[in-house]
Design a protein around this motif. Structure first.
Motif, PDB file in Angstrom:
ATOM      1  N   TYR B  68      15.980   1.290  -1.447  1.00  7.67           N
ATOM      2  CA  TYR B  68      14.821   1.356  -2.342  1.00  7.67           C
ATOM      3  C   TYR B  68      13.821   2.400  -1.846  1.00  7.67           C
ATOM      4  O   TYR B  68      13.258   3.168  -2.619  1.00  7.67           O
ATOM      5  N   GLY B  69      13.618   2.374  -0.540  1.00 10.41           N
ATOM      6  CA  GLY B  69      12.660   3.307   0.065  1.00 10.41           C
ATOM      7  C   GLY B  69      13.088   4.748  -0.167  1.00 10.41           C
ATOM      8  O   GLY B  69      12.276   5.592  -0.558  1.00 10.41           O
ATOM      9  N   ALA B  70      14.387   5.017   0.065  1.00 11.98           N
ATOM     10  CA  ALA B  70      14.894   6.382  -0.124  1.00 11.98           C
ATOM     11  C   ALA B  70      14.762   6.799  -1.593  1.00 11.98           C
ATOM     12  O   ALA B  70      14.350   7.928  -1.902  1.00 11.98           O
ATOM     13  N   GLY B  71      15.106   5.869  -2.488  1.00 16.72           N
ATOM     14  CA  GLY B  71      14.999   6.136  -3.929  1.00 16.72           C
ATOM     15  C   GLY B  71      13.571   6.441  -4.327  1.00 16.72           C
ATOM     16  O   GLY B  71      13.298   7.414  -5.046  1.00 16.72           O
ATOM     17  N   LEU B  72      12.655   5.627  -3.819  1.00 22.11           N
ATOM     18  CA  LEU B  72      11.230   5.826  -4.136  1.00 22.11           C
ATOM     19  C   LEU B  72      10.740   7.166  -3.612  1.00 22.11           C
ATOM     20  O   LEU B  72      10.002   7.883  -4.282  1.00 22.11           O
TER      21      LEU B  72
END
Lengths: 199, 131
Positions: B68-72
């Protein structure tokens, strides 16, 4: 009157529970000190609405600051410090904001005795005299400076010892005594006329 | 005659019996709790509340939080790239302008004048005019 120099703080348990989020414990502390703090704030502001709002703010500040309370003084002393500081700040702001004159305050005091003496309800004449005396006293009190009024309220009205007042105001006991002496002189002068009539 | 210090003290001590009106503290407590609830709701609705919920959600997401962090992060960078202000392009044409001088068409009235026969013999003599 709790004295944290000689006795353990009677509020330790309630304070510990309140710090853990027990709102009923904090309610108990409000009920324990609400009346005294109301008296302190009312005698310093001479206004019911201001007293009510300030008291709400004082307990809210105490509730938020409870995690910072380390128990180095009694809870009683700590909450009194909050109350006195917030009331003195409020009075400074009120003076700046409205430029309220002493005469305006006096009339407010005369028409608005917020506190009720519960010991003399049965005797109307005595109650009437006390009511008049209360008005005169409030009027005379409002002629004192805020810091002198605070000392008189805590010592003469609330019966707190000099040492406790000194701790709350963070001044020496000598300063408390000298403020009291000066304030009494001022009150004597302001009450002279009423005293002559009634005696 | 002035009251002495002791009398002043005694007078002020009478005020120790003063209390707020009956039932005041109960009403006070109710209002105190109402104000705390309103404050808590205001905090929940504000940026602090959003941040609190976000960190709680991240905490519960487990290992997926890295994805999620990478996507964000990627989305944020892409958004920044798209929203970045670009310099406006001015089109400069290098094609030369073609031009030629076109002679103006003769005026029709001048043509009419040129067609007129203005010779003397065609004009007749003075006084010979016939009406």
């Amino acid at each position: 009157m709790p004295d944290d120099t000689q006795q353990p703080d009677p509020d330790v348990e309630l304070v510990a529970r309140a710090r853990e989020g027990d709102t009923r414990a904090f309610d108990a502390l409000i009920l324990r000190y609400g009346d005294k703090l109301y008296g302190l704030v009312y005698n310093m502001t001479s206004n019911k609405e201001d007293t009510h709002d300030l008291l709400q703010d004082i307990f809210a500040r105490a509730y938020q600051s409870l995690p910072k309370f380390r128990g180095q003084s009694a809870f009683y002393t700590w909450i009194y410090q909050i109350a006195v500081n917030m009331t003195l700040n409020f009075l400074k702001k009120r003076k700046r904001r409205s430029g309220l004159s002493l005469n305006e305050l006096d009339s407010a005091v005369q028409n608005d005795p917020a506190l009720v003496d519960q010991t003399h309800h049965a005797d109307p004449e005595r109650q009437s005299n006390l009511h008049e005396l209360q008005k005169r006293l409030n009027e005379a009190m409002m002629h004192l400076s805020e810091s002198h009024r605070a000392v008189v309220t805590m010592f003469d009205i609330q019966g707190m010892p000099h040492a406790e007042i000194a701790k709350i105001l963070k001044v020496s006991e000598g300063t408390v005594r000298s403020r009291l002496h000066y304030a009494h002189q001022q009150l004597q002068t302001h009450l002279q006329e009423f005293w002559e009539k009634s005696s | 005659m002035k009251p002495d210090a002791q009398q002043i003290g005694d007078l002020l001590a009478l005020k120790r019996h003063e209390r707020p009106p009956e039932g005041y503290m109960e009403d006070f407590l109710r209002e105190f709790h109402m104000r705390r609830r309103e404050e808590a709701m205001a905090v929940e609705r504000g940026p602090q509340g959003w941040w609190k919920r976000f960190t709680a959600w991240i905490g519960e997401a487990g290992a997926a939080k890295w994805a999620y962090g990478a996507g964000l992060g990627y989305a944020a960078i892409a958004a920044m790239f798209l929203m970045a202000e670009r310099p406006t392009q001015v089109e400069h044409s290098t094609e030369s302008v073609r031009w030629q001088v076109v002679p103006a068409a003769p005026d029709a009235s001048v043509e009419q004048l040129e067609e007129l026969d203005l010779r003397p013999e065609s004009q007749g003599a003075t006084g010979d005019q016939e009406f």
